[in-house]
Design a protein around this motif. Structure first.
Motif, PDB file in Angstrom:
ATOM      1  N   SER A  65     -42.712   1.563  25.254  1.00 10.73           N
ATOM      2  CA  SER A  65     -43.248   2.218  26.455  1.00 10.73           C
ATOM      3  C   SER A  65     -44.239   1.307  27.173  1.00 10.73           C
ATOM      4  O   SER A  65     -44.236   1.227  28.414  1.00 10.73           O
ATOM      5  N   LEU A  66     -45.069   0.603  26.406  1.00 17.88           N
ATOM      6  CA  LEU A  66     -46.032  -0.309  27.017  1.00 17.88           C
ATOM      7  C   LEU A  66     -45.324  -1.471  27.713  1.00 17.88           C
ATOM      8  O   LEU A  66     -45.692  -1.849  28.841  1.00 17.88           O
ATOM      9  N   ILE A  67     -44.322  -2.049  27.060  1.00 18.74           N
ATOM     10  CA  ILE A  67     -43.592  -3.165  27.683  1.00 18.74           C
ATOM     11  C   ILE A  67     -42.865  -2.703  28.942  1.00 18.74           C
ATOM     12  O   ILE A  67     -42.861  -3.402  29.968  1.00 18.74           O
ATOM     13  N   ALA A  68     -42.248  -1.509  28.873  1.00 19.95           N
ATOM     14  CA  ALA A  68     -41.569  -0.977  30.065  1.00 19.95           C
ATOM     15  C   ALA A  68     -42.560  -0.745  31.198  1.00 19.95           C
ATOM     16  O   ALA A  68     -42.254  -1.027  32.378  1.00 19.95           O
ATOM     17  N   PHE A  69     -43.739  -0.246  30.874  1.00 18.60           N
ATOM     18  CA  PHE A  69     -44.754  -0.018  31.900  1.00 18.60           C
ATOM     19  C   PHE A  69     -45.235  -1.339  32.501  1.00 18.60           C
ATOM     20  O   PHE A  69     -45.445  -1.450  33.724  1.00 18.60           O
ATOM     21  N   CYS A  71     -43.503  -4.133  32.679  1.00 22.97           N
ATOM     22  CA  CYS A  71     -42.414  -4.667  33.502  1.00 22.97           C
ATOM     23  C   CYS A  71     -42.368  -4.005  34.878  1.00 22.97           C
ATOM     24  O   CYS A  71     -42.184  -4.671  35.910  1.00 22.97           O
ATOM     25  N   ILE A  72     -42.533  -2.691  34.906  1.00 18.24           N
ATOM     26  CA  ILE A  72     -42.466  -1.990  36.192  1.00 18.24           C
ATOM     27  C   ILE A  72     -43.688  -2.285  37.048  1.00 18.24           C
ATOM     28  O   ILE A  72     -43.627  -2.222  38.288  1.00 18.24           O
ATOM     29  N   GLU A  73     -44.811  -2.636  36.421  1.00 17.80           N
ATOM     30  CA  GLU A  73     -46.019  -2.948  37.172  1.00 17.80           C
ATOM     31  C   GLU A  73     -45.954  -4.320  37.826  1.00 17.80           C
ATOM     32  O   GLU A  73     -46.717  -4.598  38.759  1.00 17.80           O
ATOM     33  N   THR A  74     -45.071  -5.189  37.339  1.00 18.06           N
ATOM     34  CA  THR A  74     -44.958  -6.527  37.924  1.00 18.06           C
ATOM     35  C   THR A  74     -44.097  -6.552  39.179  1.00 18.06           C
ATOM     36  O   THR A  74     -43.979  -7.606  39.814  1.00 18.06           O
ATOM     37  N   TYR A  86     -41.383   6.805  39.713  1.00 17.58           N
ATOM     38  CA  TYR A  86     -41.027   7.773  38.667  1.00 17.58           C
ATOM     39  C   TYR A  86     -40.975   7.095  37.300  1.00 17.58           C
ATOM     40  O   TYR A  86     -41.478   7.644  36.316  1.00 17.58           O
ATOM     41  N   PHE A  87     -40.389   5.907  37.221  1.00 18.85           N
ATOM     42  CA  PHE A  87     -40.338   5.176  35.957  1.00 18.85           C
ATOM     43  C   PHE A  87     -41.746   4.792  35.502  1.00 18.85           C
ATOM     44  O   PHE A  87     -42.055   4.830  34.306  1.00 18.85           O
ATOM     45  N   GLU A  88     -42.589   4.437  36.436  1.00 21.79           N
ATOM     46  CA  GLU A  88     -43.974   4.089  36.101  1.00 21.79           C
ATOM     47  C   GLU A  88     -44.709   5.277  35.496  1.00 21.79           C
ATOM     48  O   GLU A  88     -45.428   5.132  34.488  1.00 21.79           O
ATOM     49  N   VAL A 138     -31.963   5.696  34.265  1.00 18.51           N
ATOM     50  CA  VAL A 138     -30.748   5.819  35.073  1.00 18.51           C
ATOM     51  C   VAL A 138     -31.079   5.706  36.556  1.00 18.51           C
ATOM     52  O   VAL A 138     -30.387   5.002  37.320  1.00 18.51           O
ATOM     53  N   VAL A 139     -32.128   6.389  37.000  1.00 16.18           N
ATOM     54  CA  VAL A 139     -32.514   6.335  38.413  1.00 16.18           C
ATOM     55  C   VAL A 139     -32.926   4.926  38.804  1.00 16.18           C
ATOM     56  O   VAL A 139     -32.525   4.413  39.867  1.00 16.18           O
ATOM     57  N   LEU A 140     -33.707   4.247  37.954  1.00 18.62           N
ATOM     58  CA  LEU A 140     -34.131   2.884  38.268  1.00 18.62           C
ATOM     59  C   LEU A 140     -32.949   1.921  38.268  1.00 18.62           C
ATOM     60  O   LEU A 140     -32.889   1.001  39.095  1.00 18.62           O
ATOM     61  N   ALA A 141     -32.000   2.134  37.364  1.00 21.65           N
ATOM     62  CA  ALA A 141     -30.816   1.275  37.342  1.00 21.65           C
ATOM     63  C   ALA A 141     -29.966   1.457  38.592  1.00 21.65           C
ATOM     64  O   ALA A 141     -29.335   0.504  39.078  1.00 21.65           O
ATOM     65  N   ALA A 142     -29.940   2.667  39.137  1.00 20.88           N
ATOM     66  CA  ALA A 142     -29.137   2.928  40.329  1.00 20.88           C
ATOM     67  C   ALA A 142     -29.808   2.451  41.607  1.00 20.88           C
ATOM     68  O   ALA A 142     -29.125   2.092  42.580  1.00 20.88           O
ATOM     69  N   LEU A 143     -31.132   2.409  41.629  1.00 26.38           N
ATOM     70  CA  LEU A 143     -31.855   2.078  42.854  1.00 26.38           C
ATOM     71  C   LEU A 143     -32.514   0.705  42.820  1.00 26.38           C
ATOM     72  O   LEU A 143     -33.232   0.368  43.765  1.00 26.38           O
ATOM     73  N   ASN A 144     -32.318  -0.073  41.754  1.00 29.62           N
ATOM     74  CA  ASN A 144     -33.030  -1.345  41.665  1.00 29.62           C
ATOM     75  C   ASN A 144     -32.361  -2.397  42.543  1.00 29.62           C
ATOM     76  O   ASN A 144     -31.217  -2.241  42.999  1.00 29.62           O
ATOM     77  N   HIS A 145     -33.075  -3.490  42.778  1.00 26.56           N
ATOM     78  CA  HIS A 145     -32.614  -4.577  43.638  1.00 26.56           C
ATOM     79  C   HIS A 145     -32.226  -5.813  42.816  1.00 26.56           C
ATOM     80  O   HIS A 145     -32.256  -6.931  43.335  1.00 26.56           O
ATOM     81  N   LYS A 146     -31.885  -5.589  41.570  1.00 29.78           N
ATOM     82  CA  LYS A 146     -31.405  -6.647  40.687  1.00 29.78           C
ATOM     83  C   LYS A 146     -32.446  -7.751  40.466  1.00 29.78           C
ATOM     84  O   LYS A 146     -32.109  -8.901  40.198  1.00 29.78           O
ATOM     85  N   THR A 147     -33.723  -7.400  40.539  1.00 29.08           N
ATOM     86  CA  THR A 147     -34.754  -8.373  40.216  1.00 29.08           C
ATOM     87  C   THR A 147     -34.980  -8.403  38.708  1.00 29.08           C
ATOM     88  O   THR A 147     -34.619  -7.470  37.989  1.00 29.08           O
ATOM     89  N   GLY A 148     -35.607  -9.498  38.237  1.00 26.87           N
ATOM     90  CA  GLY A 148     -35.822  -9.631  36.799  1.00 26.87           C
ATOM     91  C   GLY A 148     -36.717  -8.551  36.227  1.00 26.87           C
ATOM     92  O   GLY A 148     -36.469  -8.039  35.137  1.00 26.87           O
ATOM     93  N   SER A 149     -37.754  -8.178  36.966  1.00 23.29           N
ATOM     94  CA  SER A 149     -38.680  -7.157  36.477  1.00 23.29           C
ATOM     95  C   SER A 149     -37.996  -5.801  36.381  1.00 23.29           C
ATOM     96  O   SER A 149     -38.188  -5.058  35.408  1.00 23.29           O
ATOM     97  N   GLU A 150     -37.193  -5.463  37.367  1.00 24.50           N
ATOM     98  CA  GLU A 150     -36.505  -4.173  37.351  1.00 24.50           C
ATOM     99  C   GLU A 150     -35.451  -4.111  36.242  1.00 24.50           C
ATOM    100  O   GLU A 150     -35.328  -3.091  35.554  1.00 24.50           O
ATOM    101  N   ILE A 151     -34.715  -5.204  36.064  1.00 28.30           N
ATOM    102  CA  ILE A 151     -33.710  -5.223  35.003  1.00 28.30           C
ATOM    103  C   ILE A 151     -34.383  -5.125  33.635  1.00 28.30           C
ATOM    104  O   ILE A 151     -33.918  -4.397  32.748  1.00 28.30           O
ATOM    105  N   SER A 152     -35.491  -5.835  33.450  1.00 25.48           N
ATOM    106  CA  SER A 152     -36.212  -5.759  32.175  1.00 25.48           C
ATOM    107  C   SER A 152     -36.753  -4.358  31.932  1.00 25.48           C
ATOM    108  O   SER A 152     -36.695  -3.836  30.806  1.00 25.48           O
ATOM    109  N   ALA A 153     -37.262  -3.713  32.979  1.00 19.82           N
ATOM    110  CA  ALA A 153     -37.774  -2.351  32.836  1.00 19.82           C
ATOM    111  C   ALA A 153     -36.656  -1.390  32.450  1.00 19.82           C
ATOM    112  O   ALA A 153     -36.851  -0.501  31.601  1.00 19.82           O
TER     113      ALA A 153
END
Length: 208
Positions: A65-69, A71-74, A86-88, A138-153
């Protein structure tokens, strides 16, 4: 001379009485307050819980959870940003709540509040976190812009979902087993009470 002997005898009796009362008195001074012993007596590091499957899963959930948070903060730019926000929120909430429960269980603080069903609390936390982490990923995977931070999150979000899901399965099994043991204990208490009352009636024929 007699007065001196009587005075010495009186002083000896007084000192003996003081010694006896001092050794037998229940109100002896203590070096530690009673309230402190009551609050801190049960606080200890439960290494067995940390090494158990549930404890290891709790540690893994906090880390993921900390790593995901993080990643989304970057992520610096997003459009739309609803999935990111929402993911944050989900990752931050899961990290805080699971971290608090891990602290409570690992320090044996739950024994101070025995009237709370901690198995049910753990089950609710893991099941709710599983659902919302899966939905946020699922929502982040559908709406992400294929950046490294979003994929890692997204990756760490699904890993956290798997960890929470496995913990939900174990927590549900423990809660079911605890409920079964509790109902069995209540049944045995009822049987003993019925047997005792029946024996009393048999011992007193006038009650029949």
């Amino acid at each position: 001379m007699r007065n001196t002997e009587e005075l010495e005898g009186f002083e000896g009796e007084a000192s003996n009485t003081a010694m006896i009362s001092g050794t037998s008195s229940p109100y002896q001074p203590t070096t530690e307050p009673v309230g402190t012993r009551g609050m801190l007596g049960g606080i200890r590091c439960d290494s067995e819980y940390i090494r158990s499957h549930t404890g290891l899963l709790k540690v893994l959930q906090v880390v993921l959870s900390l790593i995901a948070f993080i990643c989304i903060e970057t992520i610096m730019m997003c459009l739309p940003c609803g999935g990111v926000y929402y993911f944050e929120f989900v990752s931050c909430s899961a990290f805080i709540i699971t971290g608090i429960l891990l602290l409570i269980f690992s320090l044996n603080l739950h024994s101070k509040l025995p009237h709370i069903n901690w198995r049910l609390v753990d089950l609710l936390n893991t099941s709710v976190s599983t659902f919302f982490f899966f939905l946020a990923s699922v929502v982040l995977a559908a709406l992400n812009h294929k950046t490294g931070s979003e994929i890692s999150a997204v990756v760490f979000g699904f890993l956290a979902t798997a960890a929470y899901g496995l913990n939900t399965f174990l927590a549900a099994r423990q809660w079911r087993q605890g409920s079964r043991d509790g109902s069995g204990a209540q049944g045995s208490e009822y049987t003993r009470a019925r047997t005792a009352s029946r024996g009393e009636v048999e011992a007193r024929p006038e009650l029949q």
